[in-house]
Scaffold this motif. Structure first.
Motif, mmCIF file in Angstrom:
data_model
loop_
_atom_site.group_PDB
_atom_site.id
_atom_site.type_symbol
_atom_site.label_atom_id
_atom_site.label_comp_id
_atom_site.label_asym_id
_atom_site.label_seq_id
_atom_site.Cartn_x
_atom_site.Cartn_y
_atom_site.Cartn_z
ATOM 1 N N VAL A 17 0.849 -1.191 0.000
ATOM 2 C CA VAL A 17 0.000 0.000 0.000
ATOM 3 C C VAL A 17 0.890 1.248 0.000
ATOM 4 O O VAL A 17 1.830 1.353 0.779
ATOM 5 N N GLU A 18 0.581 2.179 -0.891
ATOM 6 C CA GLU A 18 1.356 3.416 -0.960
ATOM 7 C C GLU A 18 0.441 4.604 -0.727
ATOM 8 O O GLU A 18 -0.648 4.687 -1.310
ATOM 9 N N GLN A 19 0.878 5.497 0.134
ATOM 10 C CA GLN A 19 0.118 6.707 0.427
ATOM 11 C C GLN A 19 0.830 7.898 -0.203
ATOM 12 O O GLN A 19 1.986 8.172 0.114
ATOM 13 N N ASP A 20 0.122 8.576 -1.085
ATOM 14 C CA ASP A 20 0.679 9.777 -1.714
ATOM 15 C C ASP A 20 0.592 10.942 -0.734
ATOM 16 O O ASP A 20 -0.450 11.140 -0.073
ATOM 17 N N LEU A 21 1.667 11.696 -0.659
ATOM 18 C CA LEU A 21 1.737 12.804 0.302
ATOM 19 C C LEU A 21 2.323 14.050 -0.354
ATOM 20 O O LEU A 21 3.188 13.957 -1.226
ATOM 21 N N ASP A 22 1.859 15.195 0.109
ATOM 22 C CA ASP A 22 2.474 16.468 -0.277
ATOM 23 C C ASP A 22 3.529 16.883 0.738
ATOM 24 O O ASP A 22 4.533 17.507 0.383
ATOM 25 N N VAL A 23 3.286 16.558 2.004
ATOM 26 C CA VAL A 23 4.179 16.944 3.104
ATOM 27 C C VAL A 23 4.428 15.713 3.968
ATOM 28 O O VAL A 23 3.486 14.991 4.306
ATOM 29 N N LEU A 24 5.696 15.483 4.319
ATOM 30 C CA LEU A 24 6.039 14.387 5.226
ATOM 31 C C LEU A 24 6.789 14.965 6.418
ATOM 32 O O LEU A 24 7.851 15.579 6.265
ATOM 33 N N ILE A 25 6.216 14.767 7.600
ATOM 34 C CA ILE A 25 6.796 15.297 8.836
ATOM 35 C C ILE A 25 7.404 14.153 9.639
ATOM 36 O O ILE A 25 6.747 13.136 9.879
ATOM 37 N N LEU A 26 8.648 14.338 10.044
ATOM 38 C CA LEU A 26 9.336 13.351 10.868
ATOM 39 C C LEU A 26 9.342 13.835 12.317
ATOM 40 O O LEU A 26 10.051 14.778 12.662
ATOM 41 N N ALA A 27 8.533 13.209 13.136
ATOM 42 C CA ALA A 27 8.500 13.517 14.572
ATOM 43 C C ALA A 27 9.170 12.357 15.290
ATOM 44 O O ALA A 27 8.577 11.689 16.140
ATOM 45 N N THR A 28 10.430 12.124 14.934
ATOM 46 C CA THR A 28 11.123 10.913 15.355
ATOM 47 C C THR A 28 12.113 11.147 16.492
ATOM 48 O O THR A 28 12.963 10.293 16.759
ATOM 49 N N GLY A 29 11.987 12.281 17.147
ATOM 50 C CA GLY A 29 12.708 12.483 18.395
ATOM 51 C C GLY A 29 14.173 12.829 18.238
ATOM 52 O O GLY A 29 14.610 13.405 17.233
ATOM 53 N N TYR A 30 14.950 12.425 19.260
ATOM 54 C CA TYR A 30 16.326 12.879 19.415
ATOM 55 C C TYR A 30 17.251 11.714 19.791
ATOM 56 O O TYR A 30 16.804 10.683 20.294
ATOM 57 N N ASP A 31 18.528 11.943 19.568
ATOM 58 C CA ASP A 31 19.545 11.080 20.158
ATOM 59 C C ASP A 31 19.751 11.626 21.571
ATOM 60 O O ASP A 31 20.599 12.481 21.813
ATOM 61 N N ALA A 32 18.929 11.128 22.486
ATOM 62 C CA ALA A 32 18.757 11.773 23.785
ATOM 63 C C ALA A 32 19.965 11.591 24.700
ATOM 64 O O ALA A 32 20.620 10.558 24.722
ATOM 65 N N MET A 33 20.242 12.625 25.451
ATOM 66 C CA MET A 33 21.164 12.668 26.583
ATOM 67 C C MET A 33 22.645 12.583 26.210
ATOM 68 O O MET A 33 23.467 13.288 26.786
ATOM 69 N N THR A 34 23.005 11.735 25.260
ATOM 70 C CA THR A 34 24.421 11.622 24.889
ATOM 71 C C THR A 34 24.718 12.160 23.499
ATOM 72 O O THR A 34 25.878 12.391 23.156
ATOM 73 N N GLY A 35 23.691 12.352 22.678
ATOM 74 C CA GLY A 35 23.895 12.710 21.272
ATOM 75 C C GLY A 35 24.729 13.955 21.066
ATOM 76 O O GLY A 35 25.663 13.969 20.247
ATOM 77 N N ALA A 36 24.410 15.024 21.795
ATOM 78 C CA ALA A 36 25.124 16.281 21.602
ATOM 79 C C ALA A 36 26.561 16.200 22.088
ATOM 80 O O ALA A 36 27.464 16.825 21.512
ATOM 81 N N LEU A 37 26.798 15.431 23.141
ATOM 82 C CA LEU A 37 28.154 15.293 23.677
ATOM 83 C C LEU A 37 29.033 14.461 22.747
ATOM 84 O O LEU A 37 30.195 14.805 22.491
ATOM 85 N N LEU A 38 28.471 13.380 22.216
ATOM 86 C CA LEU A 38 29.259 12.491 21.365
ATOM 87 C C LEU A 38 29.396 13.028 19.947
ATOM 88 O O LEU A 38 30.210 12.525 19.162
ATOM 89 N N ALA A 39 28.627 14.049 19.601
ATOM 90 C CA ALA A 39 28.770 14.679 18.283
ATOM 91 C C ALA A 39 30.046 15.519 18.201
ATOM 92 O O ALA A 39 30.478 15.894 17.105
ATOM 93 N N ILE A 40 30.632 15.816 19.353
ATOM 94 C CA ILE A 40 31.870 16.598 19.423
ATOM 95 C C ILE A 40 33.027 15.644 19.709
ATOM 96 O O ILE A 40 32.891 14.721 20.518
ATOM 97 N N ASP A 41 34.143 15.869 19.064
ATOM 98 C CA ASP A 41 35.335 15.046 19.309
ATOM 99 C C ASP A 41 35.992 15.512 20.604
ATOM 100 O O ASP A 41 36.899 16.337 20.604
ATOM 101 N N ILE A 42 35.495 14.990 21.714
ATOM 102 C CA ILE A 42 36.018 15.341 23.043
ATOM 103 C C ILE A 42 37.076 14.312 23.425
ATOM 104 O O ILE A 42 36.795 13.109 23.453
ATOM 105 N N ARG A 43 38.280 14.796 23.708
ATOM 106 C CA ARG A 43 39.380 13.898 24.073
ATOM 107 C C ARG A 43 40.005 14.365 25.382
ATOM 108 O O ARG A 43 40.390 15.519 25.514
#
Length: 536
Positions: free
Chosen positions: A370-396
């Motif tokens: 089944v295929e649904q045709d869309l004009d707009v697709l919204i991604l409400a798929t959240g976050y890489d919570a709690m560690t995402g922002a810290l691990l996105a930086i090369d912290i050594r």
């Protein structure tokens, strides 16, 4: 090296200019440190700047989602509604920034890509994407718990010819949905809010649901002058009350288990909380909802009954009923979410039984074909919570060891404030602290004030280096894990566990023992001369 505008060598660099970074900057300056805050965004406000999708509100009441350290700010700012909408929260952040004259020590459009410790100088070298660098003595990571968007691992996203938008990167100009067919993937807090806001505006809204969420009516309303006056006049006792509750919220604490009262009293108590509105109040009706499966089931079933009463189509109602334990995932707060599924222009697509196979040029194709045709697709798929922002930086840290390597098995911190092997680095509301399980403004204030007191004490002792000890960190991580195991939290595959990110270690990240217990533990560490920290 970039120095302060007044030529002083930089003491403190703060990464992030949301509510945590703003208060940290104010507190560091108040304590006499040369401090600078940097942020990747073009404006202060953190998550409340980046997130601006329709319907966005905080799930903590506005009078409580406020700084407590300044009576002047509290008395001058007037919240308009019980649950504040995003534009008003961002306006509040701007008001505070201007009131405290923070902007002169904030540099925007500075995305940090690396932070390396230099043992010889006992300083960090911090570099931005554009090549700017700073060498602070102290590095404060105020990057937020929910600040790195998570994109779904669905093939074909790049093929879609329509408008594609993530709720965490909503355009300032908005997204036109009038007269259009709109698809929404995700039914967590963001999905619940945006779906409610777009129902009736879009020609057709299709909500693609894998896991249904528990959501509690907000009972939002306009605040009156009397509301604000009462809060200000009684703030000392209200504040003291909030500090005794697990989430730092002015409700409870509950006195009884659901199992200690008769069924008719259970029902009456739950109805009262349901009519009052708000997730913290409702899930706090009984004192063991997060610990006792039988009590939790009573509360969970109450919500399922309300869903079945509200949604007219029995099949849709059952699909909307969650079957995990309530409050083991983030409980949403809504302004009429279940009601939208009684509209002819809103449909629920169950992708747990018929998964999304791919995104196509025209829309979404399910495994069934089944295929649904869309004009707009919204991604409400959240976050890489709690560690995402810290691990996105090369912290050594020491010996060039990266934070990614140190956290390969999951985040390890001491008190959620510091990481062994990474001297002079502090994480505001980091993993291992109550953070997302609390009124985060209270957790932010506690962390900022604890860190400020620590730096002042070190300065008084003539010390310029502090680091969490491995043994202390190991004991704290064990405490976090043992505390979580005594609850029902670990029964759900939630973002608290990192379960929504492929390859992310599945460990419970926040401290589930409540804010008062946590604050007492931090206070005890200080009383014992910063026990568990090595100072030099």
């Amino acid at each position: 090296m970039i120095t302060k505008p007044n030529g002083r060598e930089l003491d403190v660099l703060i990464v992030g200019a949301g509510f945590a970074g703003m208060y940290m900057l104010h507190k560091m300056r108040e304590c006499g440190f040369a401090a600078l805050a940097v942020d990747a965004a073009s404006e202060i406000g953190g998550t409340w700047y980046h997130n601006r999708y329709p319907g966005l509100r905080c799930d903590v009441e506005s009078l409580e989602y406020s700084y407590t350290f300044s009576p002047e700010i509290r008395n001058e700012w007037n919240w308009s509604e019980r649950y504040p909408p995003q534009p008003e929260i961002l306006a509040y952040a701007r008001f505070v920034a201007d009131k405290l004259d923070l902007r002169r020590d904030v540099q925007l459009n500075r995305r940090i890509v690396s932070a390396h410790w230099n043992e010889a100088s006992r300083r960090w070298t911090v570099t931005s994407e554009a090549g700017q660098s700073w060498t602070p003595r102290w590095l404060m990571m105020a990057t937020g718990c929910l600040s790195v968007p998570r994109f779904p691992n669905i093939p074909g996203v790049e093929l879609f010819d329509g408008t594609l938008v993530h709720t965490a990167a909503w355009p300032e100009a908005g997204v036109e949905v009038g007269g259009k067919t709109v698809g929404l993937i995700g039914t967590g807090s963001s999905g619940v809010q945006v779906a409610t806001a777009l129902a009736g505006r879009a020609r057709q809204l299709s909500v693609f649901q894998r896991t249904p969420a528990y959501t509690i009516p907000a009972r939002n309303r306009v605040l009156t002058d009397d509301d604000r006056r009462y809060f200000r006049e009684h703030f000392p006792e209200l504040d003291a009350w909030a500090r005794t509750t697990s989430g730092g919220i002015m409700t409870g604490p509950a006195k009884v288990s659901a199992l200690e009262v008769a069924p008719e009293e259970q029902e009456a108590m739950l109805w009262k909380a349901w009519e009052q509105g708000g997730s913290f109040r409702f899930t706090g009706t009984f004192n063991d909802v997060r610990r006792n499966a039988e009590s939790n089931t009573i509360v969970s079933e109450f919500v399922r009954k309300r869903i079945r009463e509200t949604v007219k189509d029995p099949r849709t109602a059952e699909l909307l009923c969650p079957h995990d334990y309530i409050a083991t995932r983030r409980v949403c707060v809504d302004t009429g979410y279940y009601e939208i599924f009684n509209r002819d222009d809103v449909s629920l697509v169950d992708v747990s039984s018929d998964p999304i196979e791919t995104i196509t040029k025209r829309g979404v194709r399910l495994a069934s074909g089944v295929e649904q045709d869309l004009d707009v697709l919204i991604l409400a798929t959240g976050y890489d919570a709690m560690t995402g922002a810290l691990l996105a930086i090369d912290i050594r840290g020491e010996n060039g060891v990266s934070l990614k390597e140190a956290w390969a098995e999951g985040p390890k911190t001491y008190l959620g404030l510091a990481v062994a092997g990474f001297p002079n680095l502090f994480t505001v509301t980091g993993p291992g602290s109550p953070s997302v399980l609390s009124n985060v403004l209270r957790s932010i204030e506690h962390h900022v004030e604890w860190i400020a007191d620590c730096l002042v004490a070190l300065r008084a002792e003539g010390r310029e280096r502090i680091e969490a000890e491995v043994d202390a960190q190991t004991r704290w991580v064990a405490n976090v894990n043992e505390t979580a195991e005594k609850t029902l939290f670990t029964k759900a595959a939630s973002w608290y566990m990192g379960a929504d990110i492929p390859g992310k270690p599945k460990v419970f990240m926040p401290f589930a023992g409540g804010l008062p217990t946590y604050v007492a533990a931090c206070r005890d560490v200080v009383a014992r001369g910063y026990d568990g920290f090595a100072k030099a």
